[in-house]
Design an enzyme around this catalytic site. Structure first.
Site, mmCIF file in Angstrom:
data_model
loop_
_atom_site.group_PDB
_atom_site.id
_atom_site.type_symbol
_atom_site.label_atom_id
_atom_site.label_comp_id
_atom_site.label_asym_id
_atom_site.label_seq_id
_atom_site.Cartn_x
_atom_site.Cartn_y
_atom_site.Cartn_z
ATOM 1 N N THR A 7 47.644 19.656 0.794
ATOM 2 C CA THR A 7 47.880 18.674 1.133
ATOM 3 C C THR A 7 47.232 17.951 -0.182
ATOM 4 O OG1 THR A 7 47.514 17.033 2.908
ATOM 5 C CG2 THR A 7 45.592 18.039 2.141
ATOM 6 N N LYS A 12 45.115 12.669 5.146
ATOM 7 C CA LYS A 12 44.760 13.710 5.798
ATOM 8 C C LYS A 12 43.387 14.162 5.284
ATOM 9 C CE LYS A 12 48.859 15.411 6.191
ATOM 10 N NZ LYS A 12 50.440 16.597 5.810
ATOM 11 N N GLU A 40 58.373 21.927 -2.001
ATOM 12 C CA GLU A 40 59.755 21.836 -0.703
ATOM 13 C C GLU A 40 59.649 22.145 0.984
ATOM 14 O OE1 GLU A 40 64.208 20.768 -1.422
ATOM 15 O OE2 GLU A 40 63.387 22.563 -3.250
ATOM 16 N N ASP A 69 51.077 19.892 8.388
ATOM 17 C CA ASP A 69 52.895 19.315 8.381
ATOM 18 C C ASP A 69 53.246 18.466 9.896
ATOM 19 O OD1 ASP A 69 54.826 19.291 6.757
ATOM 20 O OD2 ASP A 69 55.644 19.058 8.979
ATOM 21 N N PHE A 152 45.865 5.449 8.572
ATOM 22 C CA PHE A 152 46.810 5.683 7.413
ATOM 23 C C PHE A 152 48.152 5.586 8.032
ATOM 24 C CE2 PHE A 152 48.228 10.487 7.915
ATOM 25 C CZ PHE A 152 47.165 10.292 8.338
ATOM 26 N N TYR A 154 51.875 5.481 9.774
ATOM 27 C CA TYR A 154 52.293 4.969 11.229
ATOM 28 C C TYR A 154 51.041 4.756 12.206
ATOM 29 C CZ TYR A 154 57.325 6.922 9.367
ATOM 30 O OH TYR A 154 57.671 7.078 8.645
ATOM 31 N N LYS A 175 39.544 8.476 16.617
ATOM 32 C CA LYS A 175 40.862 8.864 16.400
ATOM 33 C C LYS A 175 40.771 10.399 17.121
ATOM 34 C CE LYS A 175 44.664 9.287 13.379
ATOM 35 N NZ LYS A 175 45.325 8.499 11.955
ATOM 36 N N HIS A 180 45.939 13.864 17.272
ATOM 37 C CA HIS A 180 46.882 15.525 17.059
ATOM 38 C C HIS A 180 46.134 16.525 15.752
ATOM 39 C CE1 HIS A 180 48.054 11.636 14.166
ATOM 40 N NE2 HIS A 180 49.023 12.916 13.967
ATOM 41 N N ARG A 181 45.882 15.264 15.259
ATOM 42 C CA ARG A 181 45.248 16.290 13.632
ATOM 43 C C ARG A 181 43.840 17.189 14.350
ATOM 44 N NH1 ARG A 181 46.320 12.698 10.510
ATOM 45 N NH2 ARG A 181 48.048 14.126 9.793
HETATM 46 P P1 ITT Z 1 51.391 16.753 2.022
HETATM 47 O O1 ITT Z 1 52.483 17.123 2.527
HETATM 48 O O2 ITT Z 1 51.063 16.874 0.807
HETATM 49 O O3 ITT Z 1 50.296 17.312 3.138
HETATM 50 P P2 ITT Z 1 52.536 14.579 3.571
HETATM 51 O O4 ITT Z 1 52.025 13.019 3.295
HETATM 52 O O5 ITT Z 1 53.755 14.853 2.411
HETATM 53 O O6 ITT Z 1 51.690 15.342 2.617
HETATM 54 P P3 ITT Z 1 53.590 15.027 5.779
HETATM 55 O O7 ITT Z 1 54.960 15.876 5.499
HETATM 56 O O8 ITT Z 1 52.867 16.489 6.618
HETATM 57 O O9 ITT Z 1 52.598 15.332 4.608
HETATM 58 O O10 ITT Z 1 53.910 14.073 6.700
HETATM 59 C C1 ITT Z 1 53.761 13.625 6.993
HETATM 60 C C2 ITT Z 1 53.583 12.030 7.655
HETATM 61 O O11 ITT Z 1 53.462 11.934 9.095
HETATM 62 C C3 ITT Z 1 52.433 10.687 7.102
HETATM 63 O O12 ITT Z 1 52.808 10.248 5.548
HETATM 64 C C4 ITT Z 1 52.690 10.109 8.179
HETATM 65 O O13 ITT Z 1 54.021 8.731 7.735
HETATM 66 C C5 ITT Z 1 53.189 10.844 9.183
HETATM 67 N N1 ITT Z 1 51.440 10.829 9.859
HETATM 68 C C6 ITT Z 1 51.155 11.820 10.279
HETATM 69 N N2 ITT Z 1 49.841 11.783 10.256
HETATM 70 C C7 ITT Z 1 49.361 10.488 11.065
HETATM 71 C C8 ITT Z 1 48.414 9.806 11.593
HETATM 72 O O14 ITT Z 1 47.496 10.901 11.692
HETATM 73 N N3 ITT Z 1 48.524 7.868 11.422
HETATM 74 C C9 ITT Z 1 49.888 7.821 10.884
HETATM 75 N N4 ITT Z 1 50.434 8.123 10.456
HETATM 76 C C10 ITT Z 1 50.131 10.448 10.328
#
Ligand code: ITT
Length: 198
Positions: A7, A12, A40, A69, A152, A154, A175, A180-181
């Site tokens: 990542t 994250k 991508e 993701d 972070f 949303y 949290k 979800h994570r």
């Molecule tokens: P990597 O692909 O490098 O891991 P990314 O930020 O591009 O980083 P994603 O494509 O998985 O990752 O997008 C995840 C997005 O979803 C993240 O940037 C947030 O906007 C949102 N998101 C995911 N988990 C979240 C959380 O726990 N709290 C708030 N927003 C979250």
């Protein structure tokens, strides 16, 4: 067990490190491993995109690799922004702007129609290319205003009914316990514990 976490998202990574504390998993960031790739995300599901990210890195570093993701699905908006959560309104648009726009699109929508969930797919790819994927979700609804400064993305607009506040108002520990994570990584732990050599 040493695994690369593919990542580029530092927020994250911070949560992943907190959640895996005490597990028998040593998380190595791409930066620490000396790899970098902006894969991508061409998949049409969280699972496909998690696989794309993990397999791209595993193929290059020949080490067990995990990727996450994730995103926010808002039912009233047909599950937007979904897999496009980080790309919504443009990758470089600050989250206060994205969050304000989502609140605007939900103006006047009653609570029962503001249901939403965070989704996290975590994919594990072995050096031989085989893989396992799990999904964790956290149900909630879109708040009426931005609140909280933890977390972070949303988090400031995601209201968690069981806690009575947004996920940005929760401590990191609280949290991670319900997120979800957190759920996806705890499921993945069960899989990793069965891996030979662990
Ligand atoms: P990597 O692909 O490098 O891991 P990314 O930020 O591009 O980083 P994603 O494509 O998985 O990752 O997008 C995840 C997005 O979803 C993240 O940037 C947030 O906007 C949102 N998101 C995911 N988990 C979240 C959380 O726990 N709290 C708030 N927003 C979250």
């Amino acid at each position: 067990m040493k695994v690369i976490f593919a990542t580029g998202n530092e927020n994250k990574l911070r949560e992943i490190r907190q959640i895996t504390q005490g597990m028998d998993i040593e998380i190595i960031s791409m930066k620490d491993a000396g790899y970098y790739t902006d894969v991508e995300e061409t998949g049409s599901t969280f699972e496909e995109n998690a696989y794309l990210k993990a397999s791209a890195i595993a193929a290059r570093c020949h080490l067990p690799t995990l990727a996450d993701d994730s995103g926010l699905e808002i039912d009233y908006l047909g599950k937007e922004p979904g897999i496009y959560s980080s790309r919504y309104m443009g990758e470089d648009t600050p989250y206060p702007v994205k969050n304000a726009e989502l609140l605007r699109r939900l103006e006047g929508v009653p609570d029962e129609q503001r249901t939403a969930r965070f989704v996290c797919a975590v994919c594990y790819v072995r050096p031989d290319g085989s893989s396992e994927t799990v999904r964790g979700t956290m149900e909630g609804r879109i708040a009426h205003k931005i609140a909280g400064s933890n977390g972070f993305g949303y988090d400031p607009i995601f209201f968690v009914p069981e806690k009575g506040c947004t996920s940005a108002e929760l401590s990191p520990e609280d949290k991670n316990m319900i997120s979800h994570r957190g759920k996806a990584l705890r499921m993945m732990k069960e899989i990793l514990e069965k891996e030979p050599g662990v």
